[in-house]
Design a protein around this motif. Structure first.
Motif, PDB file in Angstrom:
ATOM      1  N   CYS A 178       0.851  -1.186   0.000  1.00  0.00           N
ATOM      2  CA  CYS A 178       0.000   0.000   0.000  1.00  0.00           C
ATOM      3  C   CYS A 178       0.886   1.235   0.000  1.00  0.00           C
ATOM      4  CB  CYS A 178      -0.950   0.010   1.204  1.00  0.00           C
ATOM      5  SG  CYS A 178      -0.091   0.011   2.803  1.00  0.00           S
ATOM      6  N   ASN A 179       0.310   2.346  -0.223  1.00  0.00           N
ATOM      7  CA  ASN A 179       1.054   3.597  -0.156  1.00  0.00           C
ATOM      8  C   ASN A 179       1.419   3.904   1.290  1.00  0.00           C
ATOM      9  OD1 ASN A 179       0.906   4.370  -2.991  1.00  0.00           O
ATOM     10  ND2 ASN A 179      -1.280   4.704  -2.649  1.00  0.00           N
ATOM     11  N   ALA A 180       2.594   4.560   1.465  1.00  0.00           N
ATOM     12  CA  ALA A 180       3.080   4.920   2.802  1.00  0.00           C
ATOM     13  C   ALA A 180       3.087   3.705   3.729  1.00  0.00           C
ATOM     14  CB  ALA A 180       2.242   6.055   3.388  1.00  0.00           C
ATOM     15  N   ALA A 181       3.523   2.594   3.196  1.00  0.00           N
ATOM     16  CA  ALA A 181       3.522   1.355   3.986  1.00  0.00           C
ATOM     17  C   ALA A 181       4.496   1.431   5.152  1.00  0.00           C
ATOM     18  CB  ALA A 181       3.863   0.171   3.089  1.00  0.00           C
ATOM     19  N   GLY A 182       5.469   2.321   5.072  1.00  0.00           N
ATOM     20  CA  GLY A 182       6.417   2.431   6.169  1.00  0.00           C
ATOM     21  C   GLY A 182       5.771   2.858   7.469  1.00  0.00           C
ATOM     22  N   ILE A 183       4.595   3.568   7.364  1.00  0.00           N
ATOM     23  CA  ILE A 183       3.891   3.970   8.582  1.00  0.00           C
ATOM     24  C   ILE A 183       3.442   2.743   9.362  1.00  0.00           C
ATOM     25  CG2 ILE A 183       1.834   5.165   9.428  1.00  0.00           C
ATOM     26  CD1 ILE A 183       2.047   7.062   7.085  1.00  0.00           C
ATOM     27  N   VAL A 184       3.021   1.733   8.644  1.00  0.00           N
ATOM     28  CA  VAL A 184       2.551   0.515   9.314  1.00  0.00           C
ATOM     29  C   VAL A 184       3.663  -0.072  10.166  1.00  0.00           C
ATOM     30  CG1 VAL A 184       1.572  -1.778   8.975  1.00  0.00           C
ATOM     31  CG2 VAL A 184       0.927   0.097   7.441  1.00  0.00           C
ATOM     32  N   LEU A 185       4.879  -0.129   9.616  1.00  0.00           N
ATOM     33  CA  LEU A 185       6.003  -0.700  10.383  1.00  0.00           C
ATOM     34  C   LEU A 185       6.293   0.110  11.630  1.00  0.00           C
ATOM     35  CD1 LEU A 185       6.410  -2.292   7.706  1.00  0.00           C
ATOM     36  CD2 LEU A 185       8.875  -2.111   8.121  1.00  0.00           C
ATOM     37  N   GLU A 186       6.245   1.439  11.499  1.00  0.00           N
ATOM     38  CA  GLU A 186       6.537   2.282  12.657  1.00  0.00           C
ATOM     39  C   GLU A 186       5.487   2.106  13.751  1.00  0.00           C
ATOM     40  OE1 GLU A 186       6.817   6.190  11.129  1.00  0.00           O
ATOM     41  OE2 GLU A 186       8.739   5.862  10.084  1.00  0.00           O
ATOM     42  N   GLU A 187       4.227   2.145  13.356  1.00  0.00           N
ATOM     43  CA  GLU A 187       3.172   2.018  14.350  1.00  0.00           C
ATOM     44  C   GLU A 187       3.105   0.606  14.925  1.00  0.00           C
ATOM     45  OE1 GLU A 187       1.493   4.593  15.516  1.00  0.00           O
ATOM     46  OE2 GLU A 187       2.753   5.790  14.182  1.00  0.00           O
ATOM     47  N   PHE A 188       3.393  -0.340  14.096  1.00  0.00           N
ATOM     48  CA  PHE A 188       3.404  -1.729  14.570  1.00  0.00           C
ATOM     49  C   PHE A 188       4.438  -1.896  15.674  1.00  0.00           C
ATOM     50  CE2 PHE A 188       3.986  -6.266  14.524  1.00  0.00           C
ATOM     51  CZ  PHE A 188       2.793  -6.789  14.086  1.00  0.00           C
ATOM     52  N   GLN A 189       5.631  -1.341  15.480  1.00  0.00           N
ATOM     53  CA  GLN A 189       6.668  -1.441  16.499  1.00  0.00           C
ATOM     54  C   GLN A 189       6.291  -0.634  17.735  1.00  0.00           C
ATOM     55  OE1 GLN A 189       9.322  -3.465  16.396  1.00  0.00           O
ATOM     56  NE2 GLN A 189       8.516  -4.217  14.435  1.00  0.00           N
ATOM     57  N   ARG A 190       5.567   0.474  17.540  1.00  0.00           N
ATOM     58  CA  ARG A 190       5.157   1.273  18.692  1.00  0.00           C
ATOM     59  C   ARG A 190       4.187   0.497  19.574  1.00  0.00           C
ATOM     60  NH1 ARG A 190       1.045   4.944  19.753  1.00  0.00           N
ATOM     61  NH2 ARG A 190       0.175   4.669  17.646  1.00  0.00           N
ATOM     62  N   PHE A 191       3.292  -0.219  18.948  1.00  0.00           N
ATOM     63  CA  PHE A 191       2.341  -1.021  19.715  1.00  0.00           C
ATOM     64  C   PHE A 191       3.045  -2.163  20.465  1.00  0.00           C
ATOM     65  CE2 PHE A 191      -1.150   0.393  16.619  1.00  0.00           C
ATOM     66  CZ  PHE A 191      -1.530   1.394  17.483  1.00  0.00           C
ATOM     67  N   ILE A 192       4.059  -2.707  19.850  1.00  0.00           N
ATOM     68  CA  ILE A 192       4.826  -3.757  20.541  1.00  0.00           C
ATOM     69  C   ILE A 192       5.477  -3.193  21.789  1.00  0.00           C
ATOM     70  CG2 ILE A 192       6.846  -5.261  20.357  1.00  0.00           C
ATOM     71  CD1 ILE A 192       6.168  -5.699  17.440  1.00  0.00           C
ATOM     72  N   THR A 193       6.022  -1.975  21.679  1.00  0.00           N
ATOM     73  CA  THR A 193       6.643  -1.335  22.834  1.00  0.00           C
ATOM     74  C   THR A 193       5.621  -1.056  23.926  1.00  0.00           C
ATOM     75  OG1 THR A 193       8.258  -0.305  21.357  1.00  0.00           O
ATOM     76  CG2 THR A 193       8.055   0.607  23.564  1.00  0.00           C
ATOM     77  N   ILE A 194       4.422  -0.623  23.529  1.00  0.00           N
ATOM     78  CA  ILE A 194       3.368  -0.359  24.518  1.00  0.00           C
ATOM     79  C   ILE A 194       3.000  -1.636  25.255  1.00  0.00           C
ATOM     80  CG2 ILE A 194       0.932   0.308  24.757  1.00  0.00           C
ATOM     81  CD1 ILE A 194       1.381   2.305  22.502  1.00  0.00           C
ATOM     82  N   ARG A 195       2.896  -2.722  24.532  1.00  0.00           N
ATOM     83  CA  ARG A 195       2.550  -3.992  25.175  1.00  0.00           C
ATOM     84  C   ARG A 195       3.613  -4.407  26.198  1.00  0.00           C
ATOM     85  NH1 ARG A 195      -1.367  -7.121  22.660  1.00  0.00           N
ATOM     86  NH2 ARG A 195      -2.162  -6.294  20.675  1.00  0.00           N
ATOM     87  N   GLU A 196       4.841  -4.235  25.828  1.00  0.00           N
ATOM     88  CA  GLU A 196       5.913  -4.622  26.753  1.00  0.00           C
ATOM     89  C   GLU A 196       5.915  -3.736  27.989  1.00  0.00           C
ATOM     90  OE1 GLU A 196       9.437  -4.468  24.446  1.00  0.00           O
ATOM     91  OE2 GLU A 196       9.038  -6.362  23.386  1.00  0.00           O
ATOM     92  N   GLU A 197       5.662  -2.436  27.820  1.00  0.00           N
ATOM     93  CA  GLU A 197       5.613  -1.539  28.978  1.00  0.00           C
ATOM     94  C   GLU A 197       4.444  -1.877  29.888  1.00  0.00           C
ATOM     95  OE1 GLU A 197       5.455   2.316  27.316  1.00  0.00           O
ATOM     96  OE2 GLU A 197       7.599   2.391  26.773  1.00  0.00           O
ATOM     97  N   ASP A 198       3.297  -2.176  29.288  1.00  0.00           N
ATOM     98  CA  ASP A 198       2.139  -2.548  30.106  1.00  0.00           C
ATOM     99  C   ASP A 198       2.419  -3.821  30.898  1.00  0.00           C
ATOM    100  OD1 ASP A 198       0.849  -0.371  29.126  1.00  0.00           O
ATOM    101  OD2 ASP A 198      -0.323  -1.488  27.624  1.00  0.00           O
TER     102      ASP A 198
END
Length: 1495
Positions: free
Chosen positions: A204-224
């Motif tokens: 998809c267009n701007a697919a790099g956003i998905v990777l960034e947000e995906f990693q951000r959610f992983i970090t949130i899960r680990e912090e929680d």
């Protein structure tokens, strides 16, 4: 006369050989290059850990993608609001035009085509199409997919060409049910539904956003999760998404390319159809179409063939692309990342391989694909240029193939890559990256055309070392070579064997795959296959490698042992024991040993095949590694100490242990170390019997010490009356000793004052023997080899026949009735002839070689040396002079005194020794082949003697071994036994004395019936020690307490024992005997650590691992190809050039020195050594002076005047003294050889580097050396008496050893074996040895009686004495065979002060120099006509050899206040320079030269 003429003839031939070689500078220069290096084998080097701790190459768990969700949000016909499309633009989706049909059908066709594209890479996965889905549909598909996949990987492919781009809130878009709205789908929820492990493809267009947000959610899960854990709360099963793999089509701010010539989903096309995409992309690039005229865009889809068929054009393109992509990934990725992405999952590997192409293609449209994990940039890798060239070459053939159906011409890509790999291998450089072509090589293995060449190059690469093997395993070689074992191609056999040998040498865990897949049968077939004419020329070598591979399979691997036993591996190995190829012989032996190790089924299979008897002859193999392998195999053949024993197993164990005692004097420390491990097993198995033998030995030492105490003074001169028959027998014995020929020994019998006449009897069959004493360490004093032990004599004292208590035939009746009659010597009868099975005639043939007259200074018995004085070790002068060459050890329980042995019939032994010369004369002198070499037991004891006694004595000798590791291992085993004995002693001390059992009278042998072997048969001799039976501590061997034996009165007690007991001092009275013996036994045991048992069970030699390391090292053949440019070759070349220059300079100096008359008067070096010097030695090519004192060797730089290093040759508390020094390999990397007067030789490397000296080898050159009385030599007080003299022959690697012995032992240091024992024929010690280097036949020995003896080594040992020179009247200090211009001249000197020149062809000296001093040392210059003598009278003189002119006298040190020199203890000339070193008894060392300015 006949013998004299034959001797002259033999000497004449040797003289011709000697004079035929002219030594000059050119010959020496050539000799440096061809002279062999000694002690330079792999076994002489300290092998470091070759296999370092490398990262594991095996994947912990191979995963596969089992479910694939294809989510397509295309909304065909409607463009997304944030990305309007112009016309023309890219429209194709999955190579289909969506506007060619209705939107619904187009959507279904695109989805089906995408599924087919994925199925090419993973056909067995479960696919689920979701076309323009809603949130609920996506959730249902993802949760079901995770539920069915369980812990396997799933793939989520998202195509968002029909929806808006992802948001910064972490949302992607789907549809509502009516397709009227775009509905956001949170990535957080998607992570929860899909779980882990998973792989995501974002098209998809701007697919790099998905990777960034995906990693951000992983970090949130680990912090929680961390917060919940800190608060003590548990999360509701959060999804594990940390190892998700993501591939995105473009960066966060980028838009997908819209080239109308390419598909709209260009990223997906690169991932799923790389060949088609590559060809179309290359074709439509600027200017490329002109390079392939006649090609249209439609023809690009008509390349003939299939992707899976490598013989077609399309299949070869796919094959080449795979190789190139793997090569690029291998080159740019770390090893662990490469394994995770390219060797873990087939689908993941394909996607990342194609992702590299996507990066190249999309970069041309200013679009950069991104991934997680991040891939390094590969778009500029040079292999892409090669890929474009391959595509161009294929497209140029396409028109002809389509129109004319022409045959496709295959690319030369793989052959060119093989050439590049060969070029990389040809460049010797260890500090470089692994070759890029390794992945290509693995792909080439799939091709039958290039498979042989690829395997050969791969073998060369693996031969570079462990790092290369580990690199190849990381690339992925293992599955390929496993599959190739199924091939029946004959030409692949040697290549596959070599490759597998290298792999298993580094990683033995690969054997599990061979067992699981049955691949081990491939190597078993090669091993069992005979060498036929059509086979490879090196078939035996590959058989040895197959044996090594099978050894790895069975080593410490019960499953491998079981399956190889079923395949009859033991029988195959036993059939190959007689092969002539040493490496094959070695590895089949090790394979047998590993098969038997802790595996009783295999052991009993070997027992049925008599495997141990087939291995016994190999104990005399010329190769030390093979002898050590045999000892290892026999050690594992022994019973398991923890298993239940039976009679047959015990008998075999005792036979093996008794046979292995012959190797206690082997020259290789490898053999002796393995022997220690065998004794450890035997001690564990038969601990009770060994403790019994050790206690008896302790009792014997205590009893001998008691009996050796002198009686009160009033009984010292008590005359001894002897019967006329005994006196006559003694007189006849002395006559035999005086009239015997050269090499015979004189009978010795000592009678004590406390024996009655009727108790003295001399057997008419007894032969003579040597009376020698051995001063070694305290441990060596325990080495008492008994054929009829002293306790038997003591036990016989309480029998009914007092006449049975008699002296051994080795004791001499000396001065009977005289005032100086020696006291009773209770010395054990270790040298009794009857125990060795030699006829009186054979023994008489050696009458004079042992010497030992009645007035011998050693005839008195010393308590301190009571045991050592009876030492008779295998290969010693006393032993080898009586052993028959055809003598083999009998089986347990049988007598060795059979008629064949006694008759001298000369029947061949069952276990011949090929390394010994043999005599063909029946009944003649034995060949002097020691039992240590032929594999016969160490001690040939009489019938009924327990084999544990022999093994105990061998273990004690190993505990005094000069090699530190061997000494440590044996000493710990003995300490473990002593700990057990201490516990046994503590338990037995409280037990009451057992009653004395009745012993029947022993029958005497009738006269003329042979040697009297039945006398003194007490209960101990008649009943060997049984398992579980321990003697009482304070009991005699017969079971009677010692107090009772010494205090018996009346009845059948022996009067001489009563008299001895009555005359004992108060301290030795019968009341105190028990306490005294207890204290002696306590001292015998000493302090023992409590953890010694655990320590003994832990040590190991790692012999098999060390042997396996030979396959880790680079093979010699490959090393020779590249050594010309190596550091080692250049260093050797420099050393040879240095040697040549120094010899040329020496010749020029000596030519100019004729006018100065070689006066060495300038003192250029003087320094004080730590102790008085014993030996001096110049290095011929380095400025080094080696100085040996009693225990240390000091290395001096005599030009700089500094001390370089100090070598501690042996322990300071040892009584041994260094008596000789020599340099090994002086023309190359020098080693230092030092001999000590206990018969030991040690070789050191790095002796001249401070703190780095290490022991290369150490062994006992001689075993029965006795100290030479200093009063008989006339040497200086602090000067060593050479009890051991050595002569080193560098050109042949032969070492001659003699001293105060009756033999000259010849050692082959390459084989580390005795090759010959030459009887000296002298009654005294050998004081100096020299040999001819050119002819290698003449051996010259100077003796303590003033004689010089010439031997021809080519003759049998009994006939090799060819000349006897008798003009010296005193102790010969040195004998020298002159080389160079005066070649053939023998120069000798004696203590009396005379120096004589000899021509070896005549018995009279040609010239004589009377020095007028008492000579204590002498040396002769190697190239100059100079000789020097030193005296204990504090003077040294130099003489011109040709003119006998005195060139100078040294009495004072240089300087105005120069002091008087002390007694000269050592002299040494520099071989090539006009320098002389002198050592003095006041610890000073000086160097004199003719001119200080020249230095």
């Amino acid at each position: 006369m006949a013998s004299a003429s034959s001797g002259s003839g033999a000497l004449g031939s040797s003289s011709l050989d000697f004079h035929g070689a002219q030594v000059d500078g050119s010959m020496e220069d050539v000799a440096d290059m061809i002279t062999p290096l000694c002690f330079s084998m792999r076994r002489h080097h300290q092998i470091k850990q070759l296999v370092e701790e490398l990262l594991p190459w095996r994947l912990k768990e191979r995963m596969k993608t089992v479910s694939v969700a294809l989510v397509l949000c295309l909304n065909v016909g409607v463009d997304p609001p944030d990305c309007p499309r112009s016309s023309p633009c890219a429209r194709m989706e999955c190579w289909l035009d969506p506007f060619a049909t209705t939107p619904n059908r187009a959507l279904e066709a695109i989805g089906a085509n995408l599924q087919r594209q994925y199925e090419r890479w993973q056909p067995r996965a479960r696919y689920k199409l979701t076309l323009d889905p809603t949130v609920d549909e996506v959730k249902r598909v993802c949760t079901n997919m995770r539920r069915s996949a369980k812990d396997e990987r799933v793939l989520y492919h998202y195509n968002g060409h029909g929806v808006p781009r992802p948001t910064r809130n972490g949302e992607i878009w789907v549809f509502n049910k009516a397709y009227t709205q775009y509905i956001p789908l949170s990535l957080y929820d998607l992570q929860t539904w899909i779980g882990s492990p998973a792989i995501y493809v974002w098209e998809c267009n701007a697919a790099g956003i998905v990777l960034e947000e995906f990693q951000r959610f992983i970090t949130i899960r680990e912090e929680d999760k961390m917060k919940c854990n800190a608060m003590g709360m548990s999360m509701s099963a959060p999804a594990q998404v940390h190892n998700a793999i993501q591939l995105a089509a473009c960066g966060p701010d980028e838009t997908l390319p819209l080239d109308p010539n390419m598909p709209a989903d260009l990223f997906t096309s690169c991932l799923t159809t790389p060949i088609k995409t590559s060809l179309r992309w290359w074709y439509f690039r600027r200017g490329n179409r002109k390079m392939v005229p006649g090609i249209t865009a439609d023809m690009l889809d008509k390349i003939p063939g299939r992707l899976t068929d490598r013989r077609t054009a399309l299949g070869e393109l796919n094959w080449i692309f795979t190789s190139i992509a793997d090569t690029i990934a291998w080159d740019i990725l770390p090893t662990d990342t490469f394994q995770d992405l390219f060797r873990h999952d087939l689908l993941v590997a394909s996607l990342f391989r194609n992702f590299l192409l996507a990066e190249l293609v999309m970069d041309s449209y200013d679009c950069k694909p991104v991934s997680c994990p991040v891939m390094p940039a590969a778009k500029y890798h040079p292999m892409w240029d090669l890929w474009e060239m391959i595509m161009e070459g294929c497209l140029m053939q396409l028109p002809n193939m389509i129109k004319n159906d022409a045959q496709y011409e295959h690319s030369n890509f793989f052959s060119e890559q093989l050439k590049a790999f060969a070029v990389w291998l040809s460049i010797k450089n260890t500090n470089r990256a692994p070759p890029q072509q390794l992945p290509v090589i693995l792909q080439v293995l799939l091709s039958p055309v290039h498979r042989c060449q690829a395997l050969e190059l791969l073998g060369y690469y693996l031969d570079l070392g462990p790092a290369a093997v580990h690199t190849a395993l990381n690339v992925g070689i293992f599955p390929y070579v496993v599959k190739l074992l199924q091939s029946t191609a004959f030409e692949l056999r040697p290549l596959l064997v070599f490759v597998w040998a290298k792999i298993l040498a580094v990683d033995p865990t690969c054997r599990a795959d061979l067992i699981k897949d049955g691949g081990f049968k491939y190597f078993l077939h090669i091993l069992s296959e005979p060498n036929l004419p059509g086979h490879h020329a090196r078939h035996h070598e590959y058989q040895a490698m197959s044996a090594f591979i099978l050894t790895c399979i069975v080593k410490n691997h019960p499953a491998g042992q079981e399956i190889c036993l079923q395949c009859n591996l033991i029988a195959v190995c036993l059939d190959l024991l007689d092969t002539h190829y040493a490496q094959l012989r070695q590895w089949v032996i090790l394979c047998l040993g590993c098969m038997w190790d802790k595996f009783d089924k295999a052991r009993w299979c070997g027992v049925r095949d008599s495997a141990h008897e087939k291995l016994f002859p190999l104990l005399a193999d010329p190769s030390p590694e093979i002898r050590a392998a045999v000892v290892f195999a026999l050690g594992t053949f022994l019973s398991n100490p923890d298993a239940q024993q039976n009679e047959q197993s015990s008998n075999i164990d005792q036979m093996v242990g008794n046979r292995l005692t012959s190797l206690v004097l082997d020259g290789s420390n490898l053999v002796r170390e393995e022997l220690c491990l065998v004794f450890r097993t035997l001690v564990s198995t038969f601990e009770t019997q060994f403790v019994a033998v050790m206690l008896e030995d302790a009792h014997r030492q205590a009893q001998l010490s008691l009996l050796a105490q002198p009686p009160p003074q009033q009984h010292a001169s008590t005359p001894v009356s002897a019967s006329p028959s005994s006196l006559a027998a003694a007189k006849d014995s002395r006559k035999i000793g005086r009239s015997s020929s050269a090499g015979a020994t004189a009978n010795t019998s000592i009678a004590g004052p406390h024996l009655r006449p009727e108790q003295i009897r001399t057997s008419s069959e007894s032969s003579s023997s040597v009376d020698s004493t051995t001063r070694t360490s305290q441990r060596t004093s325990e080495w008492v080899i008994l054929s009829k032990s002293a306790e038997e004599e003591l036990a016989a004292a309480d029998s009914d026949a007092p006449e049975k208590f008699q002296l051994s035939s080795l004791q001499r009746l000396s001065d009977v009735g005289g005032a100086n009659a020696p006291h009773l010597s209770p010395r054990p009868h270790s040298m009794q002839q009857s125990s060795l099975g030699v006829t009186p005639a054979a023994a008489a043939a050696y009458g004079s070689s042992s010497g030992g007259s009645a007035s011998s200074p050693h005839s008195h018995f010393s308590p301190r040396s009571s045991a050592a004085s009876a030492t008779a070790l295998p290969g010693s002068a006393a032993d080898t002079a009586r052993l028959s060459p055809n003598f083999a050890s009998p089986p347990p329980g049988s007598s060795i005194l059979n008629s064949s042995n006694l008759s001298g019939s000369g029947q061949s032994s069952n276990y011949p020794n090929p390394g010994y010369t043999s005599s063909s004369l029946s009944g003649s002198t034995p060949t002097l082949a020691s039992s240590a070499a032929v594999g016969s037991p160490l001690v040939h004891s009489k019938t009924g003697t327990s084999p544990f006694s022999n093994m105990w004595k061998a273990l004690n000798l190993l505990a005094t071994d000069p090699h530190l590791q061997v000494e440590m291992m044996a000493d710990r085993i003995i300490k473990r036994l002593k700990l057990t004995a201490n516990q046994t002693r503590s338990n037995s001390m409280s037990l009451p004395s057992s009653p004395r059992p009745h012993r029947p009278r022993t029958q005497r042998v009738a006269s003329g019936s042979g040697p009297n072997i039945d006398f003194l048969k007490g209960q101990a001799a008649e009943s060997p020690v049984k398992r579980g039976a321990l003697p009482r501590l304070m009991s005699m061997p017969g079971g009677m307490p010692m107090e009772q034996a010494l205090a018996m009165e009346g009845g059948r007690s022996s009067p001489q024992i009563d008299e001895r007991a009555s005359t004992l001092p108060r301290a030795f009275s019968t009341q105190n005997v028990g306490g005294l013996q207890a204290r002696m036994v306590e001292d015998y045991y000493g302090d023992l650590p409590s953890d010694i048992v655990e320590t003994v069970s832990q040590f190991d030699t790692k012999f098999v691992d060390w042997m396996s390391s030979s396959f880790i090292l680079q093979s010699e053949e490959w090393e020779k190809k590249s050594d010309a440019d190596g550091k080692q070759f250049l260093e050797r070349h420099w050393r040879f050039k240095r040697n040549t220059e120094q010899r040329a300079e020496s010749r020029a100096t000596l030519k100019d020195a004729t006018s100065t008359k070689y006066r060495l008067e300038d003192q250029v070096f003087v320094n004080r050594n730590p102790e008085a010097p014993q030996c001096l030695l110049f290095h011929p090519y380095q400025n080094e002076l080696l100085v040996a004192d009693k225990t240390n060797i000091t290395v001096w730089d005599w030009e700089m005047g500094v001390q370089l290093n100090t070598i501690h040759n042996h322990p300071a508390n040892s009584k041994a003294r260094i008596t000789t020094l020599d340099l090994v390999n002086p023309h190359d990397v020098s080693l230092l050889m030092a001999g000590t007067d206990d018969g030991c030789v040690r070789v050191w490397r790095d002796y001249n580097i401070e703190g780095r000296g290490s022991q290369v080898a150490a062994w006992r050159a001689l075993t029965d050396l006795a100290p030479v009385p200093r009063a008989a030599t006339g040497l200086a007080t602090q000067q060593p008496v050479p009890s051991l003299v050595l002569d080193w022959e560098q050109e042949s690697g032969v070492l001659f050893a003699s001293g105060n012995a009756r033999i000259i032992r010849v050692w082959d240091t390459q084989r580390e074996q005795i090759i010959q024992d030459i009887p000296t024929g002298a009654d005294t010690c050998v004081t100096s040895l020299t040999s001819d280097v050119a002819g290698r036949s003449l051996l010259i020995a100077g003796c303590g009686d003033g004689t010089i003896r010439l031997y021809d080594r080519r003759l049998p040992p009994t006939d090799c004495l060819v000349r006897l020179l008798r003009e010296h009247t005193a102790y010969v200090v040195k004998v020298h065979l002159q080389q160079g211009a005066s070649q053939g001249k023998i120069i000798s000197s004696s203590v009396a002060g005379d120096v004589r020149y000899w021509d070896p062809r005549f018995e009279k000296s040609t010239e004589q120099v009377k020095t007028g001093i008492r000579i204590s040392c002498m040396d002769v210059h190697r190239t100059a006509p100079l000789l020097a003598v030193g005296s204990r009278d504090q003077v040294a003189k130099t003489y011109h050899i040709d003119s006998q002119e005195s060139l100078g006298t040294i009495k004072w040190h240089d300087g105005f206040m120069g002091q008087r020199i002390a007694a000269v203890s050592a002299l040494s000339f520099h071989p090539y320079k006009l320098c002389m070193a002198a050592g003095f008894t006041d610890s000073l060392i000086s160097i004199y030269t003719d001119d200080k300015k020249k230095l």
